[in-house]
Design a protein around this motif. Structure first.
Motif, PDB file in Angstrom:
ATOM      1  N   GLN A  12       0.821  -1.205   0.000  1.00 49.89           N
ATOM      2  CA  GLN A  12       0.000   0.000   0.000  1.00 49.89           C
ATOM      3  C   GLN A  12       0.859   1.261   0.000  1.00 49.89           C
ATOM      4  OE1 GLN A  12      -2.960  -0.364   3.107  1.00 49.89           O
ATOM      5  NE2 GLN A  12      -3.869  -2.158   2.175  1.00 49.89           N
ATOM      6  N   GLU A  13       1.847   1.263  -0.900  1.00 56.21           N
ATOM      7  CA  GLU A  13       2.710   2.414  -1.093  1.00 56.21           C
ATOM      8  C   GLU A  13       2.499   2.919  -2.519  1.00 56.21           C
ATOM      9  OE1 GLU A  13       7.417   3.325  -0.906  1.00 56.21           O
ATOM     10  OE2 GLU A  13       6.584   2.194   0.779  1.00 56.21           O
ATOM     11  N   LEU A  14       1.613   3.876  -2.650  1.00 57.72           N
ATOM     12  CA  LEU A  14       1.097   4.268  -3.960  1.00 57.72           C
ATOM     13  C   LEU A  14       2.086   5.033  -4.839  1.00 57.72           C
ATOM     14  CD1 LEU A  14      -1.231   4.129  -5.877  1.00 57.72           C
ATOM     15  CD2 LEU A  14      -2.372   5.938  -4.600  1.00 57.72           C
ATOM     16  N   ALA A  72      -8.678   4.053  -4.972  1.00 61.82           N
ATOM     17  CA  ALA A  72      -9.971   4.058  -4.283  1.00 61.82           C
ATOM     18  C   ALA A  72      -9.776   4.026  -2.765  1.00 61.82           C
ATOM     19  CB  ALA A  72     -10.812   2.866  -4.737  1.00 61.82           C
ATOM     20  N   MET A  73      -8.813   3.231  -2.316  1.00 61.74           N
ATOM     21  CA  MET A  73      -8.514   3.172  -0.880  1.00 61.74           C
ATOM     22  C   MET A  73      -7.989   4.511  -0.378  1.00 61.74           C
ATOM     23  SD  MET A  73      -6.685  -0.561  -0.578  1.00 61.74           S
ATOM     24  CE  MET A  73      -6.164  -0.226   1.111  1.00 61.74           C
ATOM     25  N   LEU A  74      -7.186   5.175  -1.203  1.00 58.29           N
ATOM     26  CA  LEU A  74      -6.633   6.462  -0.808  1.00 58.29           C
ATOM     27  C   LEU A  74      -7.737   7.489  -0.617  1.00 58.29           C
ATOM     28  CD1 LEU A  74      -4.251   8.358  -0.283  1.00 58.29           C
ATOM     29  CD2 LEU A  74      -4.084   8.707  -2.765  1.00 58.29           C
ATOM     30  N   GLU A  75      -8.675   7.536  -1.538  1.00 62.01           N
ATOM     31  CA  GLU A  75      -9.790   8.481  -1.414  1.00 62.01           C
ATOM     32  C   GLU A  75     -10.572   8.245  -0.130  1.00 62.01           C
ATOM     33  OE1 GLU A  75     -10.387  11.214  -3.208  1.00 62.01           O
ATOM     34  OE2 GLU A  75      -8.445  10.646  -4.061  1.00 62.01           O
ATOM     35  N   LYS A  76     -10.739   6.981   0.223  1.00 56.22           N
ATOM     36  CA  LYS A  76     -11.425   6.648   1.469  1.00 56.22           C
ATOM     37  C   LYS A  76     -10.590   7.089   2.665  1.00 56.22           C
ATOM     38  CE  LYS A  76     -13.513   2.758   3.959  1.00 56.22           C
ATOM     39  NZ  LYS A  76     -13.777   1.288   3.944  1.00 56.22           N
ATOM     40  N   GLY A  77      -9.267   6.877   2.573  1.00 58.57           N
ATOM     41  CA  GLY A  77      -8.380   7.259   3.666  1.00 58.57           C
ATOM     42  C   GLY A  77      -8.342   8.755   3.900  1.00 58.57           C
ATOM     43  N   LYS A  78      -8.484   9.529   2.840  1.00 61.83           N
ATOM     44  CA  LYS A  78      -8.480  10.984   2.976  1.00 61.83           C
ATOM     45  C   LYS A  78      -9.672  11.490   3.784  1.00 61.83           C
ATOM     46  CE  LYS A  78      -5.871  12.036  -1.246  1.00 61.83           C
ATOM     47  NZ  LYS A  78      -5.920  12.628  -2.601  1.00 61.83           N
TER      48      LYS A  78
END
Length: 500
Positions: free
Chosen positions: A313-315, A347-353
């Motif tokens: 999970q290192e984008l 998609a996970m990043l947007e949720k994390g934000k």
């Protein structure tokens, strides 16, 4: 959502597989409700390639793995694991105690012979790597002894195992897979032995050892990598080798080292340093591999490392590797799977934000003292985690943080994360925190700035260990120096609870 028995493992192939390998088993004295099977192309755990089997009331479980060829898999249960070799038409049955999978496992069925060999042939460490420290006596050998005593002993041991495989009654394709796995098991450990020579025993023969290893082993063929995940990972060792070779020259002669790096990559030295600070040193290894590897191997390297960074999970690095695949191999089979992995991370990043539990301190670029670091948390217990996005062990410990926070839920404890990352890695730091849902307070400092914090926390001490943890009392004083790690579980919970 977890994938159970009937779902197809994604093995980065598009062909329809008509055959399947059968694995059944029984857990004695089980303590959990499912068993995991993971397949990886280069030994690293790949979460997208896992399936799970629920354990029946009598302790039994089963898997059906599609594919026409032998495949190495890793069986996981109760935080223990065991490598297996599955093949169509050769069912395997395993039994093991719930508290010790590798120590108690027994094999029956047609595939018992080859799996018994795997169990015997691949200990966690071969004889020359049992000490991964300055205590390793082999690491203190002279160059002549390394090359004329140790190396022949290693090659002789590996060859004796291959001869046992060759003489066995197992099918030819399975013999080929086992022989390839043996070859690269020893090659990988010899490569890791280089770290003993360079980091622990400071042996000047390290470069000669690495040169010899690469000369006798070479870049793995595509067929070898299809047969063996160890071969797939050795491809990465080949990429790192060229970077380490030039790095050694750079440390001895900066002008010469810079010139060679520029010639090998075709990029200005300042650009290379900027890339390294932004993405990590591995980006240099990738750039060098582009020039030195055959195209099929380079495509596989990019794809394998993309899978690794997606799994980690290192984008930012995942995006960079995806750009390389798109530039050189857009029409290849790896590109489509790569874009799916990137899309899932985005998609996970947007949720994390949107995670309101994550707080990036607005003043993090101005903090220069421990008092300034702790000022907002007066009256609270503070658990300080000093880490970095470049630090593998730091990331391993992050995996235990959810259990820690569940245990401390509702308690008056602040979780403060101080990351040692350069300014160029600011986005990498933020996105890693958001992707992994690391709730708490976050601060980032460059190496120069964090050194001031270290000197306050550990006056007179030179060692800088990552990760390191401190617990501060409600008055902002150090209550526990070098506190327990999240993976220490109950021991850490006791330290925190004792201050509440």
């Amino acid at each position: 959502m977890k994938k159970y028995l009937s779902l197809v493992l994604l093995l980065c192939c598009t062909q329809v597989c008509l055959s399947q390998s059968i694995l059944t088993g029984k857990v004695n004295a089980r303590i959990a409700g499912e068993v995991e099977l993971n397949i990886s192309r280069d030994v690293w755990y790949q979460s997208a390639n896992s399936v799970y089997s629920k354990i029946a009331p009598d302790g039994t479980f089963s898997f059906s793995v599609p594919g026409d060829d032998p495949v190495f898999v890793t069986l996981h249960y109760n935080k223990k694991e065991q490598q297996l070799l599955l093949s169509p038409g050769r069912p395997l049955h395993v039994t093991f105690a719930g508290n010790d999978l590798p120590g108690t496992i027994q094999y029956t069925g047609k595939a018992a012979v080859e799996n018994g060999m795997i169990h015997a042939f691949f200990p966690p460490r071969p004889f020359f790597m049992k000490e991964f420290s300055a205590k390793n006596e082999y690491g203190k050998m002279s160059e002549d002894s390394l090359l004329h005593i140790l190396l022949p002993a290693i090659l002789k041991e590996a060859d004796s195992l291959r001869q046992l495989v060759k003489k066995s009654a197992i099918p030819a394709d399975i013999r080929a897979s086992l022989a390839t796995q043996i070859k690269y098991y020893y090659a990988l450990n010899m490569d890791e032995f280089s770290s003993v020579l360079s980091s622990y025993t400071k042996n000047p023969a390290v470069q000669r050892w690495q040169d010899t290893l690469m000369h006798i082993t070479g870049i793995p063929s595509m067929q070898e990598m299809d047969r063996s995940p160890y071969a797939g990972y050795f491809l990465y060792a080949c990429a790192k080798y060229e970077m380490r070779r030039l790095g050694l020259i750079y440390r001895k002669d900066k002008a010469r080292g810079q010139q060679l790096l520029v010639e090998a990559t075709g990029l200005p030295f300042d650009s290379l340093m900027h890339l390294a600070k932004t993405y990590g040193d591995e980006i240099i290894a990738v750039l060098l591999a582009e020039k030195s590897m055959p195209a099929p191997q380079f495509e596989r390297l990019l794809s394998n490392r993309l899978i690794y960074y997606c799994n980690d999970q290192e984008l930012p690095m995942a995006r960079k590797l995806m750009a390389g695949i798109d530039e050189h191999f857009a029409a290849g089979k790896e590109a489509e799977n790569g874009h799916k992995g990137i899309a899932a991370l985005e998609a996970m990043l947007e949720k994390g934000k949107q995670n309101t539990g994550i707080a990036f301190r607005k003043d993090y670029r101005e903090i220069s003292t421990v008092n300034e670091l702790l000022a907002p948390y007066q009256g609270k217990i503070v658990y300080l985690d000093i880490w970095g996005t470049w630090c593998g062990w730091c990331k391993v410990e992050m995996g235990y943080v959810p259990d820690l926070k569940t245990r401390m839920s509702g308690k008056d404890v602040v979780f403060l994360y101080l990351s040692n990352d350069d300014e160029e890695a600011d986005r990498k730091w933020r996105e890693y925190v958001q992707l992994n849902g690391i709730t708490g307070e976050h601060v980032r400092m460059s190496n120069e700035r964090i050194e001031k914090i270290w000197k306050e926390l550990l006056p007179g001490e030179e060692a800088r260990k990552y990760p390191t943890y401190f617990i501060f009392d409600r008055n902002g004083r150090v209550a526990v120096k070098e506190a327990k790690r999240p993976s220490d579980g109950e021991a850490l919970y006791a330290q925190l609870s004792g201050l509440l």
